[in-house]
Design a protein around this motif. Structure first.
Motif, short mmCIF file in Angstrom:
data_model
loop_
_atom_site.label_atom_id
_atom_site.label_comp_id
_atom_site.label_asym_id
_atom_site.label_seq_id
_atom_site.Cartn_x
_atom_site.Cartn_y
_atom_site.Cartn_z
N GLY A 110 1.77 5.95 7.89
CA GLY A 110 1.79 5.45 6.65
C GLY A 110 1.23 6.44 5.48
N VAL A 111 1.49 7.56 5.70
CA VAL A 111 0.86 8.64 4.58
C VAL A 111 2.13 8.80 4.04
N LEU A 112 1.92 9.03 2.37
CA LEU A 112 2.94 9.32 1.67
C LEU A 112 3.32 10.90 1.68
N GLU A 113 4.49 11.08 1.82
CA GLU A 113 4.92 12.68 1.76
C GLU A 113 5.68 13.28 0.67
N ASP A 114 6.15 12.45 -0.30
CA ASP A 114 7.00 13.03 -1.25
C ASP A 114 6.78 12.44 -2.78
N THR A 115 5.73 11.97 -2.97
CA THR A 115 5.66 11.56 -4.22
C THR A 115 4.17 12.31 -4.94
N GLU A 116 3.97 11.92 -6.29
CA GLU A 116 2.66 12.57 -6.95
C GLU A 116 1.45 12.22 -6.04
N PHE A 117 1.47 10.94 -5.25
CA PHE A 117 0.29 10.57 -4.60
C PHE A 117 0.41 11.06 -2.90
N ALA A 118 1.08 12.33 -2.93
CA ALA A 118 1.32 12.83 -1.50
C ALA A 118 0.16 12.96 -0.82
N GLY A 119 0.04 12.77 0.59
CA GLY A 119 -1.34 12.65 1.26
C GLY A 119 -2.10 11.27 1.27
N ALA A 120 -1.67 10.44 0.29
CA ALA A 120 -2.57 9.15 0.07
C ALA A 120 -2.13 8.22 1.37
N ASP A 121 -3.14 7.71 2.04
CA ASP A 121 -2.86 6.62 3.20
C ASP A 121 -2.61 5.45 2.68
N ILE A 122 -1.32 4.67 2.56
CA ILE A 122 -1.07 3.53 2.19
C ILE A 122 -0.87 2.41 3.38
N SER A 123 -1.24 2.83 4.77
CA SER A 123 -1.18 2.11 5.68
C SER A 123 -2.08 0.72 5.66
N GLY A 124 -3.14 0.84 5.04
CA GLY A 124 -4.11 -0.27 4.87
C GLY A 124 -3.87 -1.16 3.77
N VAL A 125 -2.92 -0.94 3.00
CA VAL A 125 -2.64 -1.65 1.62
C VAL A 125 -2.28 -3.28 2.06
N ASP A 126 -2.85 -4.17 1.62
CA ASP A 126 -2.41 -5.49 1.67
C ASP A 126 -1.55 -5.95 0.59
N PRO A 127 -0.29 -6.05 0.63
CA PRO A 127 0.57 -6.12 -0.57
C PRO A 127 0.39 -7.21 -1.14
N LYS A 128 -0.13 -8.46 -0.65
CA LYS A 128 -0.25 -9.87 -1.09
C LYS A 128 -1.60 -9.87 -2.25
N LYS A 129 -2.45 -8.98 -1.66
CA LYS A 129 -3.63 -8.75 -2.31
C LYS A 129 -3.47 -7.97 -3.39
N VAL A 130 -2.67 -6.95 -3.57
CA VAL A 130 -2.61 -6.12 -4.67
C VAL A 130 -1.60 -6.67 -5.74
N LEU A 131 -0.68 -7.63 -5.25
CA LEU A 131 0.01 -8.53 -6.09
C LEU A 131 -0.82 -9.40 -6.97
N LEU A 132 -1.77 -10.10 -6.07
CA LEU A 132 -2.71 -10.91 -6.84
C LEU A 132 -3.62 -10.37 -7.83
N LYS A 133 -4.02 -9.29 -7.41
CA LYS A 133 -5.05 -8.41 -8.32
C LYS A 133 -4.11 -8.00 -9.51
N MET A 134 -3.00 -7.74 -9.64
CA MET A 134 -1.96 -7.57 -10.48
C MET A 134 -1.58 -8.70 -11.59
N ASP A 135 -1.37 -9.78 -11.03
CA ASP A 135 -1.13 -10.94 -11.74
C ASP A 135 -2.32 -11.34 -12.41
N LEU A 136 -3.71 -11.45 -11.78
CA LEU A 136 -4.84 -11.78 -12.54
C LEU A 136 -5.08 -10.81 -13.67
N HIS A 137 -4.63 -9.70 -13.80
CA HIS A 137 -5.24 -8.72 -14.75
C HIS A 137 -3.91 -8.46 -15.88
N LEU A 138 -2.77 -8.66 -15.48
CA LEU A 138 -1.68 -8.40 -16.38
C LEU A 138 -1.15 -9.80 -16.97
#
Length: 515
Positions: A37-65
């Motif tokens: 789950g490590v990104l290989e071809d974006t500006e965030f190359a090397g970032a580990d996204i394996s621990g990202v919780d999609p539902k948690k992220v979407l909720l944070k975005m909803d509440l802030h935006l």
């Protein structure tokens, strides 16, 4: 603008365009990540996204935006439509205006409103949303406040022209802004949440106008003048707050962690090609060619008829609903209050329908069904008006129509935005679609003539005619999208390079349209 903006549109790497959802609590690997789950071809190359919780992220975005976006649009719709409330509080009598002159003040708003939408959306892309959106809000709040001191028809006409200029960038800008953060099978729910603010604005407008009209005579001013002045000042105050509360882009969002920012950007970049088996990033850099392609894209112009089929009834009801109810024999104060339950119900339905639409990954069935409800409502209005003596039935017809309009509208806007690839083409395409679509407001402003009151059979009939054409457009769009998707399924993978497919945008053989 940061140079990290590489594709933001709509379908996540967890959700396919067909509506298939991944309920896993962590972000799933995609072709652009390794097995850990490590990104290989974006500006965030090397970032580990394996621990990202999609539902948690979407909720944070909803509440802030979403809350601030909803508030902005609530005030926009409130300021645009409060002239309907001012009318029944004595605007025409004070300014010695005729019915046709009043209709002209409604119509000219849409001329400038439509003309400035594409430039505004391109500027939003070039400038920071946290600067551009509050700035235009300050401008239209100022114009709205000054509308409260106009002395004649000419002054009101000029004020409405400038209101169109200043408000032009808000709705297409916010609709496009949502596509910078959310994927295709998430977008309509968020569009509906902020658009339902228009429903709340309709209800709030009636309540607020009812209360403000009690200020008649305060400061030597009529009650309708206070409606414009106080609502305009409120808009300016909220605009100042918005400078500090609107976030720009996912790449710079401080409320997200770096892995969460990486995950949001990554899934937006590859959303359009996910179902093709060849992951292609969307083009993000600016070329005038993308703007030209937006102006010549068949789907925008076919979708325009769908838009008109929904927006003609939308503006017709928002601008004239208080007057229509009053003409049914109710007092002005009662007419203001009777609009409230209609708009509150419509807001709830808009969010509910959008949720089901996102879950299914389909747009057309929900748009078509809601438009059929609009038709039923207007048929009831025409039949009851022709019969006469049944104001409650006419009210019921309007109720049903509005409850179809508000769920259909965010679906219509989301569907076209879902199927435009490339950030700048989508920016221009959405503005063209919404800008030309809002010419329906200019038309609808003249559907309900004073001479046709209280039955307004001509106005209801014209709304029904546009609706019928819009239903045909929905069928035509879906049929063409299906045809093109099937054709692209036959194209061998690798026929074009990833760069070529990226440049082609939604015309690439790897791109799949949302149905």
């Amino acid at each position: 603008m940061p140079n990290l903006l590489k594709g933001r549109r709509g379908i996540s790497s967890e959700k396919a365009a067909t509506g298939h959802h991944d309920d896993s609590p962590v972000a799933a690997p995609s072709p652009a990540t390794d097995e850990k789950g490590v990104l290989e071809d974006t500006e965030f190359a090397g970032a580990d996204i394996s621990g990202v919780d999609p539902k948690k992220v979407l909720l944070k975005m909803d509440l802030h935006l979403i809350p601030m976006l909803a508030l902005l649009y609530l005030l926009s719709f409130l300021d645009r439509g409060n002239i309907g409330n001012a009318r029944i509080e004595g605007l025409l009598e004070t300014l010695e205006m005729t019915g046709p002159q009043y209709n002209w003040t409604l119509t000219v708003f849409f001329f400038t409103y439509c003309a400035f939408e594409v430039p505004s959306n391109l500027l939003l892309k070039r400038l920071r949303p946290s600067i551009w959106l509050p700035s235009i809000m300050v401008a239209w709040g100022t114009v709205m406040t000054l509308m409260g001191i106009v002395q004649n028809f000419e002054g009101l006409l000029i004020a409405r022209l400038f209101l169109g200029v200043t408000e032009a960038g808000l709705y297409p800008g916010v609709a496009y802004y949502i596509t910078m953060w959310y994927c295709r099978t998430e977008a309509q729910f968020r569009q509906a949440m902020f658009f339902s603010a228009a429903s709340v604005a309709g209800a709030f407008s009636g309540l607020l106008a009812f209360a403000i009209a009690k200020m008649d005579g305060v400061g030597g001013l009529e009650g309708w003048r206070w409606i414009f002045i106080l609502e305009g000042i409120l808009t300016v105050v909220v605009a100042v707050i918005a400078f500090f509360t609107i976030y720009d882009f996912p790449e710079t969002a401080k409320f997200l962690t770096e892995p969460e920012r990486a995950w949001v950007v990554h899934r937006l970049r590859y959303q359009g090609s996910k179902d093709s088996g060849q992951m292609v990033a969307e083009s993000e850099h600016f070329k005038w060619r993308y703007v030209r392609e937006a102006f010549t894209d068949w789907q925008i112009y076919l979708g325009l008829w769908m838009y008109w089929g929904i927006v003609c009834p939308l503006y017709g009801t928002s601008l004239f609903l208080p007057s229509i109810i009053r003409e049914l024999g109710y007092l002005s104060s009662t007419a203001q209050l009777l609009t409230v339950p209609i708009y509150i119900t419509a807001a709830i339905l808009a969010v509910a329908v959008a949720w089901f639409s996102d879950r299914s990954g389909q747009r057309s069935p929900y748009i078509f069904s809601c438009m059929c409800a609009i038709g039923v409502g207007f048929i009831i209005c025409i039949s009851a008006s022709a019969h006469g003596g049944v104001p409650g039935v006419v009210y019921a017809g309007i109720f049903i129509a509005v409850c179809g309009i508000y769920p259909a509208f965010p679906g219509n806007v989301t569907w076209i935005s879902n199927n435009l690839a490339g950030s700048y083409k989508r920016s221009a395409g959405m503005a063209i679609h919404i800008g030309l679509g809002n010419l329906a407001g200019a038309m609808a402003s003249n559907f309900y003539r004073t001479s046709d009151s209280p039955k307004y059979i001509l106005g209801h009939s014209l709304e029904l005619a546009f609706l019928a054409v819009g239903l045909c457009a929905v069928v035509g769009l879906r049929w063409n999208y299906q045809r093109i998707n099937r054709k692209r399924d036959q194209v061998p993978l690798g026929e074009f390079s990833d760069l070529e497919n990226s440049e082609k945008g939604d015309r690439a053989p790897t791109y799949r349209y949302v149905l």
